[in-house]
Enzyme design. Sequence first.
Site, mmCIF file in Angstrom:
data_model
loop_
_atom_site.group_PDB
_atom_site.id
_atom_site.type_symbol
_atom_site.label_atom_id
_atom_site.label_comp_id
_atom_site.label_asym_id
_atom_site.label_seq_id
_atom_site.Cartn_x
_atom_site.Cartn_y
_atom_site.Cartn_z
ATOM 1 N N CYS A 44 0.816 -1.216 0.000
ATOM 2 C CA CYS A 44 0.000 0.000 0.000
ATOM 3 C C CYS A 44 0.848 1.264 0.000
ATOM 4 C CB CYS A 44 -0.939 -0.012 1.211
ATOM 5 S SG CYS A 44 -1.935 1.480 1.352
ATOM 6 N N VAL A 183 -10.095 -1.838 -10.531
ATOM 7 C CA VAL A 183 -9.638 -0.602 -9.875
ATOM 8 C C VAL A 183 -8.240 -0.199 -10.327
ATOM 9 C CG1 VAL A 183 -9.156 0.481 -7.648
ATOM 10 C CG2 VAL A 183 -11.056 -1.122 -7.854
ATOM 11 N N ILE A 184 -7.280 -1.103 -10.216
ATOM 12 C CA ILE A 184 -5.878 -0.757 -10.485
ATOM 13 C C ILE A 184 -5.681 -0.380 -11.954
ATOM 14 C CG2 ILE A 184 -3.513 -1.657 -10.532
ATOM 15 C CD1 ILE A 184 -4.341 -3.406 -8.077
ATOM 16 N N VAL A 237 -7.524 -11.764 -23.556
ATOM 17 C CA VAL A 237 -6.167 -11.702 -24.111
ATOM 18 C C VAL A 237 -5.680 -13.129 -24.317
ATOM 19 C CG1 VAL A 237 -3.775 -11.022 -23.650
ATOM 20 C CG2 VAL A 237 -5.655 -9.491 -23.024
ATOM 21 N N ILE A 271 -4.979 -7.983 -13.451
ATOM 22 C CA ILE A 271 -6.158 -8.856 -13.426
ATOM 23 C C ILE A 271 -6.510 -9.307 -12.006
ATOM 24 C CG2 ILE A 271 -5.833 -9.668 -15.791
ATOM 25 C CD1 ILE A 271 -4.622 -12.246 -14.594
ATOM 26 N N HIS A 444 -24.529 23.185 3.250
ATOM 27 C CA HIS A 444 -24.747 23.633 1.876
ATOM 28 C C HIS A 444 -23.748 24.732 1.547
ATOM 29 C CE1 HIS A 444 -26.916 24.851 -1.742
ATOM 30 N NE2 HIS A 444 -26.782 26.096 -1.331
#
Length: 465
Positions: A44, A183-184, A237, A271, A444
């Site tokens: 991370c 995501v990646i 692929v 993947i 707001h």
Amino acid sequence: MAEYDYDVLVIGAGPGGYVAAIRAAQLGLKTACAEGRETLGGTCLNVGCIPSKALLHASEYFDAAKNGAMAKMGIKVTPELDLDTMQGQRKEAVKGLTGGIEFLFKKNKVDWLKGYATFKDAHSVEVAGKTVTAKNVVIATGSSVTPLPGVTIDNAGGVVVDSTGALELASVPKKMVVIGGGVIGLELGSVWRRLGAEVTVVEFLDQLLPGMDGDVRKEAGKIFKKQGLNLKLGTKVTGVAVKGKAAKVTVEPAKGGEAEVLDADVVLVSIGRRPNVDGLGLDAIGLSLNARGQIETDHDFRTAVDGVWAIGDVIPGPMLAHKAEDEGIAVAENIAGLTGIVNHDVIPGVVYTQPEFAGVGLTEEAARERGEVKVGKFPMLANSRAKTNHEPDGFVKVIADAKTDRVLGVWCIASVAGTMIAQAAQAMEFGATSEDIAYTCHAHPTHSEAIKEAAMAVTGKPIHI
């Protein structure tokens, strides 16, 4: 009673591991953490969440300047890309945060054992040629990139790369093929598209972002196409051939059909990820894996072996840093005799593109499988702050139980969806109804007002549409 070197030994210093170690030390337990990387923080902080956000943020500025978004607001500039400096600020961010974990270890008296740990038995491991014993051992070794069969990743070569290699590119590729529409792939594909690459995303399924709500996935396709990403959905692929500093990617329809060859300067394989369990010596303690290569635990994060615990990406559940961190706190508290609990039904997920995509709880599809639901949606186009900021894309969707009105899931697409989703997660943690959110006063003008309006829409009464 056996004497141990430590009360708690954590294997791995990613988000789950370092949090578990710090929390255990805070609770008065003598604690060590084994980590073979030169820096703490795991995937991370070193090559994942943090460096990718540094590039995403910087590339957003460049894109806004280059493609007219700033000009529309009266700021006329002609940007010039200095990729070395952009990469430098990424490295500085990583250095500061990983160094911060090392400081926290020292502050909390956590011993950093520099090396990779291998079990000798349930209470002893070998680290850098030395045997260390502990009453409790926590496995927090995280995950690594799932390889694509028949495709060799060579980050040093810079042509076929994984997420780590895609962060380190020394120049902007002319053509990039991203294998995987999760995501990646979308985050890093977005970075290089903004900086000038022609990016093609190849996804086996017929929509992007597997696991997210159906409406979110449909909208994601529209948004990324509008941003200039070439999407090849329902496509697999079948081969990647590298010649010199270029590659040819052979693809064909997932359901069968005529093959096509895509030219690329860089191919990003993204993947998915798989648990890091190789080299741990789990056989030595009689700990087996499930069919997905994960370590099973009970509700308290105990494994089948007494004294051995596991958290984070090596156990079932979403592979997310914040999920691992919560489990790190919980496992330390359970070891200390307290009650550590993680509500795995309320783990938010975020895609940090522009706009961001975020969700927590059930998708509408999953919720309907369980029973009757009510759904409220509100478009960001009708949110005053988003409209004023020229951020019209997206919506908020609230899914509630038709009988009890309890919120089952919330999904957002907005420039700050990742921040907005925290409110929804907290509401769900407290068992909120859509009415509870609808009648909570929101400041707001903020993007978060869209959550209030979507909650109002559950019972058919939004104000601003």
